[in-house]
Motif scaffolding. Structure first.
Motif, PDB file in Angstrom:
ATOM      1  N   GLN A  13     -12.172   2.473   4.214  1.00 27.88           N
ATOM      2  CA  GLN A  13     -11.425   2.710   5.439  1.00 27.88           C
ATOM      3  C   GLN A  13     -10.334   1.671   5.654  1.00 27.88           C
ATOM      4  O   GLN A  13      -9.281   1.987   6.233  1.00 27.88           O
ATOM      5  CB  GLN A  13     -12.379   2.701   6.640  1.00 27.88           C
ATOM      6  N   MET A  14     -10.529   0.460   5.177  1.00 28.37           N
ATOM      7  CA  MET A  14      -9.554  -0.605   5.419  1.00 28.37           C
ATOM      8  C   MET A  14      -8.180  -0.274   4.848  1.00 28.37           C
ATOM      9  O   MET A  14      -7.166  -0.397   5.552  1.00 28.37           O
ATOM     10  CB  MET A  14     -10.089  -1.918   4.834  1.00 28.37           C
ATOM     11  N   PRO A  15      -8.055   0.141   3.578  1.00 33.61           N
ATOM     12  CA  PRO A  15      -6.722   0.505   3.059  1.00 33.61           C
ATOM     13  C   PRO A  15      -6.097   1.682   3.811  1.00 33.61           C
ATOM     14  O   PRO A  15      -4.879   1.709   4.001  1.00 33.61           O
ATOM     15  CB  PRO A  15      -6.996   0.870   1.595  1.00 33.61           C
ATOM     16  N   ILE A  16      -6.921   2.652   4.231  1.00 33.19           N
ATOM     17  CA  ILE A  16      -6.396   3.787   4.993  1.00 33.19           C
ATOM     18  C   ILE A  16      -5.840   3.304   6.327  1.00 33.19           C
ATOM     19  O   ILE A  16      -4.761   3.728   6.769  1.00 33.19           O
ATOM     20  CB  ILE A  16      -7.488   4.840   5.205  1.00 33.19           C
ATOM     21  N   PHE A  17      -6.565   2.413   6.965  1.00 31.99           N
ATOM     22  CA  PHE A  17      -6.140   1.844   8.245  1.00 31.99           C
ATOM     23  C   PHE A  17      -4.789   1.133   8.105  1.00 31.99           C
ATOM     24  O   PHE A  17      -3.860   1.371   8.882  1.00 31.99           O
ATOM     25  CB  PHE A  17      -7.223   0.879   8.741  1.00 31.99           C
ATOM     26  N   PRO A  62       1.863   9.361   0.423  1.00 33.43           N
ATOM     27  CA  PRO A  62       1.193  10.669   0.584  1.00 33.43           C
ATOM     28  C   PRO A  62       0.604  10.865   1.975  1.00 33.43           C
ATOM     29  O   PRO A  62       0.541  12.003   2.466  1.00 33.43           O
ATOM     30  CB  PRO A  62       0.103  10.649  -0.489  1.00 33.43           C
ATOM     31  N   LEU A  63       0.188   9.764   2.617  1.00 30.43           N
ATOM     32  CA  LEU A  63      -0.343   9.870   3.971  1.00 30.43           C
ATOM     33  C   LEU A  63       0.739  10.364   4.931  1.00 30.43           C
ATOM     34  O   LEU A  63       0.490  11.236   5.782  1.00 30.43           O
ATOM     35  CB  LEU A  63      -0.884   8.512   4.434  1.00 30.43           C
ATOM     36  N   VAL A  93       2.835   3.349   7.964  1.00 34.00           N
ATOM     37  CA  VAL A  93       3.479   4.636   8.225  1.00 34.00           C
ATOM     38  C   VAL A  93       4.051   4.662   9.637  1.00 34.00           C
ATOM     39  O   VAL A  93       5.194   5.082   9.859  1.00 34.00           O
ATOM     40  CB  VAL A  93       2.478   5.796   8.030  1.00 34.00           C
ATOM     41  N   ILE A  94       3.286   4.176  10.605  1.00 28.80           N
ATOM     42  CA  ILE A  94       3.708   4.235  12.007  1.00 28.80           C
ATOM     43  C   ILE A  94       4.873   3.294  12.282  1.00 28.80           C
ATOM     44  O   ILE A  94       5.806   3.640  13.006  1.00 28.80           O
ATOM     45  CB  ILE A  94       2.516   3.922  12.933  1.00 28.80           C
ATOM     46  N   LEU A 139       0.832  -1.212   0.000  1.00 34.06           N
ATOM     47  CA  LEU A 139       0.000   0.000   0.000  1.00 34.06           C
ATOM     48  C   LEU A 139       0.867   1.262   0.000  1.00 34.06           C
ATOM     49  O   LEU A 139       0.443   2.315   0.482  1.00 34.06           O
ATOM     50  CB  LEU A 139      -0.926  -0.005   1.216  1.00 34.06           C
ATOM     51  N   TRP A 140       2.060   1.173  -0.579  1.00 31.45           N
ATOM     52  CA  TRP A 140       2.984   2.305  -0.581  1.00 31.45           C
ATOM     53  C   TRP A 140       2.382   3.541  -1.249  1.00 31.45           C
ATOM     54  O   TRP A 140       2.668   4.674  -0.849  1.00 31.45           O
ATOM     55  CB  TRP A 140       4.276   1.906  -1.308  1.00 31.45           C
TER      56      TRP A 140
END
Length: 527
Positions: free
Chosen positions: A418-422, A328-329, A428-429, A322-323
């Motif tokens: 929401q799943m891909p954002i999650f 961008p996130l 990222v973290i 999911l790069w």
């Protein structure tokens, strides 16, 4: 009932993403190569930059490094600006050479008998080098000579505030014969993951292994198990870099791009593997000399600084499949952090922004769910009437949807989005070094690690309970479904106990905003 369906869909997508990630490894066509240019491993005596007759110690504002005299290999590197763990004052130990774990940087000459070379103690008698307060650069020259008149000087050039080291090779052929040789560099690491290089406890882990960049591809990676099973060697080309990757940190060789080189991966022994490069052979005539330069990165994955030495090294910040969402996130999250100067507050802000953007879609979900509730009695009647004819039952239900202008997909569309954002925020973290050991408030000292007191997961479970109570009416559920609904908050609380606290914070704020949105939408449309 529909909230339960959405939850099950969320879990399914999460597990699907997990298995996709696990099996999303790159395969190579390997050719066999002979093991060569692999130096003997030397073990540390203690955790400090030890002084011995065979070691040179270097300390700058960013590094604490030990280099072996006989080989010129870096057998230890500490990153002084990063802590080993949140409760420790020790610097991060990146490169190590211990009996149970090896991670070191090797380099030298290939094509000649290295056993004939010995370290010239008279050339540089210093055992310790320090970057003084007023100095911008620190030069550490080391010289080796051979009995037949060949010598070379390897100069390590450190720059204040930088995590890359420039390495200059000056080769002198003082013999009567022309010599043919090449420069090599490799990164050797043990397959077992040293406890000092801990990963994260939940199942989805960021990539750890070897990687390289070539003229054919900017970023290729291979895990340690594949190196153990097979080896790999490329053709001579304008390869850009080789690297060993782990969460947050990376070591990488960036060879001279003006010389073609090949890349090789191999197994050293039952425990250790390596990735290396070797330049195309070149000639040095009698009584002539040649100079070749390369760079070595030992440090955190900071995109801006990596771009100073390579246009593609920052790809080692591996956000997984999911790069395209995570990059961008992170950039947006960094922008918000420049405003709030707190990564936790920035996560709250980005959650609010995402929920605001998704509000029109969420409204569709709630409207569709309420429409579905109103026709539940008709659907139950159709199920009893046509229980022996499933095909006709499906057609009648679809006709009922059309009559009431219902789109079943709309009831779980926000879950799919929401799943891909999650997952993107998760990567990222656990991969962005800027969030490593970043505090939020009070007891949350590290957003990249779990909540030490599990307060956030409990709050997440509470908000989930209130959210589901607002989204479902008891009249639309049977007794069994109501029991499932009451169990789900407990399940999610346990599920999130070991997640990074930054991700749990995102979910809590998302739940709170969902509850607010539900009340606004239900009040506006008077469901």
């Amino acid at each position: 009932m529909y909230w339960i369906k959405n939850t099950l869909i969320l879990i399914f997508l999460f597990l699907l993403a997990f298995f996709v990630y696990k099996f999303n490894n790159i395969n190579f066509l390997h050719n066999s190569i002979n093991k060569k240019n692999i130096n003997n491993i030397n073990f540390e005596k203690d955790d400090n930059c030890f002084n011995s007759d065979n070691t040179i110690c270097i300390k700058t504002d960013t590094f604490n490094i030990s280099i072996e005299k006989n080989t010129g290999n870096i057998i230890k590197a500490d990153l002084l600006k990063y802590k080993e763990n949140i409760n420790s004052y020790d610097p991060l130990h990146l490169l190590r050479s211990k009996k149970n774990f090896i991670y070191q940087v090797n380099s030298g000459l290939s094509g000649i008998d290295n056993n004939n070379f010995y370290y010239d103690n008279s050339y540089n008698k210093k055992k310790e080098f320090h970057l003084l307060n007023n100095d911008k650069f620190l030069l550490v020259p080391m010289k080796w000579i051979s009995k037949n008149g060949i010598s070379y000087i390897k100069t390590f050039i450190f720059e204040r505030g930088k995590y890359f080291v420039k390495i200059k090779y000056d080769i002198f052929n003082n013999s009567k014969n022309k010599i043919n040789l090449s420069i090599y560099g490799n990164l050797t690491q043990s397959i077992n993951y040293d406890k000092e290089h801990h990963s994260y406890s939940f199942g989805i882990k960021t990539f750890k292994g070897a990687a390289y960049s070539s003229s054919k591809s900017k970023y290729e990676k291979i895990n340690f198990n594949d190196i153990v099973k097979k080896n790999y060697v490329s053709d001579f080309s304008n390869n850009k870099w080789i690297a060993m990757i782990q969460p947050y940190f990376v070591s990488a060789w960036i060879p001279d791009n003006f010389i073609k080189n090949k890349i090789f991966l191999d197994r050293v022994n039952y425990r250790d593997v390596l990735i290396g490069y070797q330049t195309e052979p070149f000639n040095i005539n009698s009584y002539e000399n040649k100079q070749i330069c390369s760079k070595l990165w030992i440090g955190p994955k900071i995109k801006k600084e990596m771009l100073e030495i390579s246009d593609s090294l920052y790809y080692t910040i591996d956000y997984g499949f999911l790069w395209f969402l995570s990059q961008p996130l992170f950039e947006f999250l960094s922008y918000l952090n420049n405003i709030f100067n707190n990564w936790g507050v920035s996560i709250i802000a980005i959650t609010c922004i995402i929920k605001f953007i998704m509000y029109p879609i969420s409204k569709i979900q709630y409207v569709e769910v309420e429409k579905m509730k109103k026709i539940q009695k008709k659907i139950s009647f159709l199920k009893k009437k046509y229980k022996d004819n499933k095909n006709f039952l499906s057609k009648e239900i679809m006709n009922l949807y059309k009559e009431n202008n219902i789109n079943p997909i709309g009831s779980f569309l926000p879950v799919i989005i929401q799943m891909p954002i999650f997952l993107s925020l998760y990567y990222v973290i656990v991969e962005s070094v800027e969030l490593r050991h970043s505090p939020f408030i009070f007891w949350i000292k590290d957003l990249s690690d779990k909540d030490p007191f599990f307060i956030l997961p409990i709050l997440m479970g509470i908000t989930t309970f209130f959210m589901q109570n607002d989204s479902e009416s008891d009249s639309s559920l049977d007794t069994f479904q109501q029991k499932i609904m009451h169990i789900m908050p407990i399940f999610f609380t346990i599920f999130f106990l070991w997640f990074p606290s930054g991700l749990v914070l995102y979910y809590i704020i998302s739940n709170i905003l969902t509850i607010v949105q539900q009340k606004i939408i239900y009040k506006k449309f008077k469901f």
